[in-house]
Design a protein around this motif. Structure first.
Motif, PDB file in Angstrom:
ATOM      1  N   PRO A  67       0.192 -58.336  34.101  1.00  0.00           N
ATOM      2  CA  PRO A  67       0.953 -58.944  35.285  1.00  0.00           C
ATOM      3  C   PRO A  67       0.577 -60.207  35.722  1.00  0.00           C
ATOM      4  CG  PRO A  67       0.433 -56.675  35.776  1.00  0.00           C
ATOM      5  CD  PRO A  67      -0.225 -56.982  34.123  1.00  0.00           C
ATOM      6  N   ALA A  68      -0.622 -60.814  35.692  1.00  0.00           N
ATOM      7  CA  ALA A  68      -1.160 -61.948  35.998  1.00  0.00           C
ATOM      8  C   ALA A  68      -0.456 -63.077  35.210  1.00  0.00           C
ATOM      9  CB  ALA A  68      -2.631 -62.116  35.982  1.00  0.00           C
ATOM     10  N   THR A  69      -0.208 -62.724  33.892  1.00  0.00           N
ATOM     11  CA  THR A  69       0.185 -63.782  33.072  1.00  0.00           C
ATOM     12  C   THR A  69       1.959 -63.945  33.542  1.00  0.00           C
ATOM     13  OG1 THR A  69      -1.227 -63.297  31.255  1.00  0.00           O
ATOM     14  CG2 THR A  69       0.904 -64.564  30.757  1.00  0.00           C
ATOM     15  N   LEU A  70       2.604 -62.905  33.636  1.00  0.00           N
ATOM     16  CA  LEU A  70       3.884 -62.918  34.030  1.00  0.00           C
ATOM     17  C   LEU A  70       4.070 -63.734  35.496  1.00  0.00           C
ATOM     18  CD1 LEU A  70       4.825 -59.286  33.079  1.00  0.00           C
ATOM     19  CD2 LEU A  70       5.350 -61.511  31.815  1.00  0.00           C
ATOM     20  N   GLU A  71       3.225 -63.343  36.307  1.00  0.00           N
ATOM     21  CA  GLU A  71       3.235 -64.387  37.682  1.00  0.00           C
ATOM     22  C   GLU A  71       3.071 -65.725  37.271  1.00  0.00           C
ATOM     23  OE1 GLU A  71       0.482 -62.403  39.915  1.00  0.00           O
ATOM     24  OE2 GLU A  71       1.568 -60.768  40.722  1.00  0.00           O
ATOM     25  N   ARG A  72       2.033 -66.203  36.374  1.00  0.00           N
ATOM     26  CA  ARG A  72       2.089 -67.503  36.028  1.00  0.00           C
ATOM     27  C   ARG A  72       3.281 -68.230  35.447  1.00  0.00           C
ATOM     28  NH1 ARG A  72      -1.414 -68.387  31.044  1.00  0.00           N
ATOM     29  NH2 ARG A  72       0.755 -68.107  30.265  1.00  0.00           N
ATOM     30  N   LYS A  73       3.789 -67.270  34.606  1.00  0.00           N
ATOM     31  CA  LYS A  73       5.260 -67.598  34.038  1.00  0.00           C
ATOM     32  C   LYS A  73       6.154 -68.119  35.199  1.00  0.00           C
ATOM     33  CE  LYS A  73       5.147 -65.265  29.651  1.00  0.00           C
ATOM     34  NZ  LYS A  73       5.525 -66.389  29.055  1.00  0.00           N
ATOM     35  N   ALA A  74       6.141 -67.108  36.197  1.00  0.00           N
ATOM     36  CA  ALA A  74       7.030 -67.599  37.454  1.00  0.00           C
ATOM     37  C   ALA A  74       6.606 -68.663  38.143  1.00  0.00           C
ATOM     38  CB  ALA A  74       7.241 -66.235  38.147  1.00  0.00           C
ATOM     39  N   ALA A  75       5.456 -69.034  38.247  1.00  0.00           N
ATOM     40  CA  ALA A  75       5.008 -70.115  38.791  1.00  0.00           C
ATOM     41  C   ALA A  75       5.153 -71.458  38.087  1.00  0.00           C
ATOM     42  CB  ALA A  75       3.350 -70.086  39.000  1.00  0.00           C
ATOM     43  N   ALA A  76       5.239 -71.487  36.797  1.00  0.00           N
ATOM     44  CA  ALA A  76       5.661 -72.506  35.929  1.00  0.00           C
ATOM     45  C   ALA A  76       7.156 -73.037  36.328  1.00  0.00           C
ATOM     46  CB  ALA A  76       5.328 -72.192  34.650  1.00  0.00           C
ATOM     47  N   ILE A  77       8.018 -71.742  36.310  1.00  0.00           N
ATOM     48  CA  ILE A  77       9.421 -71.989  36.632  1.00  0.00           C
ATOM     49  C   ILE A  77       9.394 -72.615  37.938  1.00  0.00           C
ATOM     50  CG2 ILE A  77      11.642 -71.027  36.901  1.00  0.00           C
ATOM     51  CD1 ILE A  77      10.835 -68.874  34.826  1.00  0.00           C
ATOM     52  N   ALA A  78       8.740 -72.213  38.983  1.00  0.00           N
ATOM     53  CA  ALA A  78       8.878 -72.603  40.436  1.00  0.00           C
ATOM     54  C   ALA A  78       8.284 -73.951  40.281  1.00  0.00           C
ATOM     55  CB  ALA A  78       7.993 -71.616  41.165  1.00  0.00           C
ATOM     56  N   ALA A  79       7.271 -74.385  39.664  1.00  0.00           N
ATOM     57  CA  ALA A  79       6.626 -75.742  39.663  1.00  0.00           C
ATOM     58  C   ALA A  79       7.680 -76.701  39.179  1.00  0.00           C
ATOM     59  CB  ALA A  79       5.402 -75.853  39.064  1.00  0.00           C
ATOM     60  N   VAL A  80       8.356 -76.475  38.220  1.00  0.00           N
ATOM     61  CA  VAL A  80       9.294 -77.569  37.733  1.00  0.00           C
ATOM     62  C   VAL A  80      10.518 -77.657  38.450  1.00  0.00           C
ATOM     63  CG1 VAL A  80      10.926 -78.030  35.724  1.00  0.00           C
ATOM     64  CG2 VAL A  80       8.561 -76.911  35.163  1.00  0.00           C
ATOM     65  N   HIS A  81      11.015 -76.509  39.198  1.00  0.00           N
ATOM     66  CA  HIS A  81      11.932 -76.888  40.150  1.00  0.00           C
ATOM     67  C   HIS A  81      11.580 -77.696  41.231  1.00  0.00           C
ATOM     68  CE1 HIS A  81      14.019 -73.597  38.066  1.00  0.00           C
ATOM     69  NE2 HIS A  81      15.021 -73.710  38.567  1.00  0.00           N
TER      70      HIS A  81
END
Length: 410
Positions: free
Chosen positions: A118-132
């Motif tokens: 779950p922590a890795t999936l949250e990081r994936k979401a954070a990466a998408i948010a950071a680029v946006h």
């Protein structure tokens, strides 16, 4: 919906060359791609646009940027394969992507396991948010559909956290005993590694903090209370203070024994560095080529006042060292610090998978709790702000302390 994460990375390599080139262009600078940077240049001059790109990159640590880059490539590849738009992203697409990634499994030597925590999936979401965010776009991850998807993943996958085993005092002594033999070519690594292990343990330092230390960050002073030398270590940038707004300082006292004294290890290592800087690698090799040198079980830090190496040049305290004894100019990476701990654990007959860079910091907290230190004292040296984190280490060290089960009369 297969082909998420690692499988998606493989599929990305199978994509047509123009598509792969587009993915690489999109993810080249992680937070801001070349197309967006070109648009900035059309509105501002090159110097202003370059400054923007540089400071956007500096907003995250190198480790975070590496992870975000890999996450963004995986997300972009999935969107290309599914005919979706990566930027700006549709929140429902992001939710489906995360849900599909949560279903992925991988084969390990211990059997089939979930591919992503779950922590890795949250990081994936954070990466998408950071680029946006870097492109001035609203984050799709703040929508209810994405937040609820991540919450559902966390509730469904209540996995026990995989924490590294702490390096306790007896373990530290075992690691120190596994250093290279004295003399050439192992002496440089022998001295550097002793200081790294002792500073990481006694200073409760993170692996990134160890890797970032320079000679200018460490100062030797005399403690007015004990009249003994101590090391003062300034941490310019930490995990909890990445901008370096409030400089944090850690003090390392003289050890009771020379083998576990960080001040002695610092004196020994910087003496070697000074010889290398003054006379060169050839003279250093000649001096150390005499073979094994017996370590004296006496402190060598009494009259040590530091060297001229701390001259504002920002030279690495822990540079990379080749297997031939060559001392480099580039600092060890934080990954190299973690690998060093694993390597020493394996030499000592321990399972290297159970240890890592965090083992030194965790070992400090656990050993301090075993020694009777209060949570306030542990928090001060370790710079923890949340008492719950420290209480976890204390519970591991002394599970029966302040525990009502001892009052049951069983």
């Amino acid at each position: 919906m297969d082909g998420v994460g690692g499988t998606t990375q493989a599929r990305a390599r199978e994509l047509p060359e123009p598509v792969r080139a587009e993915l690489d262009r999109r993810s080249g600078s992680v937070l801001i791609d070349t197309e967006h940077l070109a648009a900035v240049r059309r509105r501002f001059d090159d110097e202003q646009a370059t400054a923007l790109g540089r400071y956007l990159q500096a907003s995250q640590s190198p480790n975070t940027l590496r992870a975000y880059r890999a996450d963004w490539i995986a997300w972009s590849a999935w969107c290309t394969a599914e005919g979706r738009q990566a930027l700006p992203a549709d929140p429902l697409d992001v939710a489906v992507y995360l849900a599909a990634a949560a279903e992925q499994r991988r084969q390990t030597r211990d059997g089939v396991r979930w591919a992503y925590s779950p922590a890795t999936l949250e990081r994936k979401a954070a990466a998408i948010a950071a680029v946006h965010a870097a492109h001035g776009l609203p984050s799709p991850t703040r929508t209810d559909v994405v937040r609820l998807t991540l919450r559902g993943i966390r509730r469904t996958r209540r996995a026990r956290p995989q924490r590294k085993r702490p390096v306790l005092l007896h373990t530290l002594e075992a690691l120190l005993a596994e250093r290279p033999a004295a003399g050439w070519p192992g002496e440089p690594a022998r001295r550097r590694d002793a200081l790294l292990l002792l500073m990481g343990f006694a200073g409760a330092l993170r692996r990134g903090e160890l890797a970032a230390l320079t000679l200018d960050d460490v100062e030797v002073q005399v403690d007015p209370g004990t009249a003994e030398p101590v090391l003062l270590v300034d941490l310019a940038i930490t995990k909890t203070d990445p901008s370096g707004v409030r400089q944090q300082r850690v003090v390392l006292p003289r050890g009771a024994r020379p083998r576990t004294c960080a001040v002695c290890a610092f004196a020994s290592w910087t003496e070697l560095l000074e010889l290398h800087a003054t006379h060169g690698a050839g003279q250093l090799r000649t001096q150390l080529a005499g073979g094994s040198r017996k370590e004296q079980d006496v402190h060598r830090c009494h009259d040590f006042t530091g060297t001229w190496l701390a001259d504002g040049q920002g030279r690495a305290l822990f540079p990379a060292i080749s297997r031939h004894g060559g001392i480099g100019t580039i600092a060890m990476s934080d990954r190299a610090v973690a690998k060093l701990v694993k390597r020493y654990a394996q030499r000592a007959g321990l399972d290297p998978d159970l240890f890592g860079g965090h083992s030194l910091r965790a070992g400090f907290a656990t050993q301090a709790a075993l020694g009777g230190a209060s949570d306030r004292e542990i928090m001060r040296q370790g710079r923890w702000s949340n008492p719950r984190t420290v209480h976890r280490y204390i519970r591991i060290a002394n599970p029966l302390d302040d525990n009502a089960v001892t009052k049951l009369g069983l």
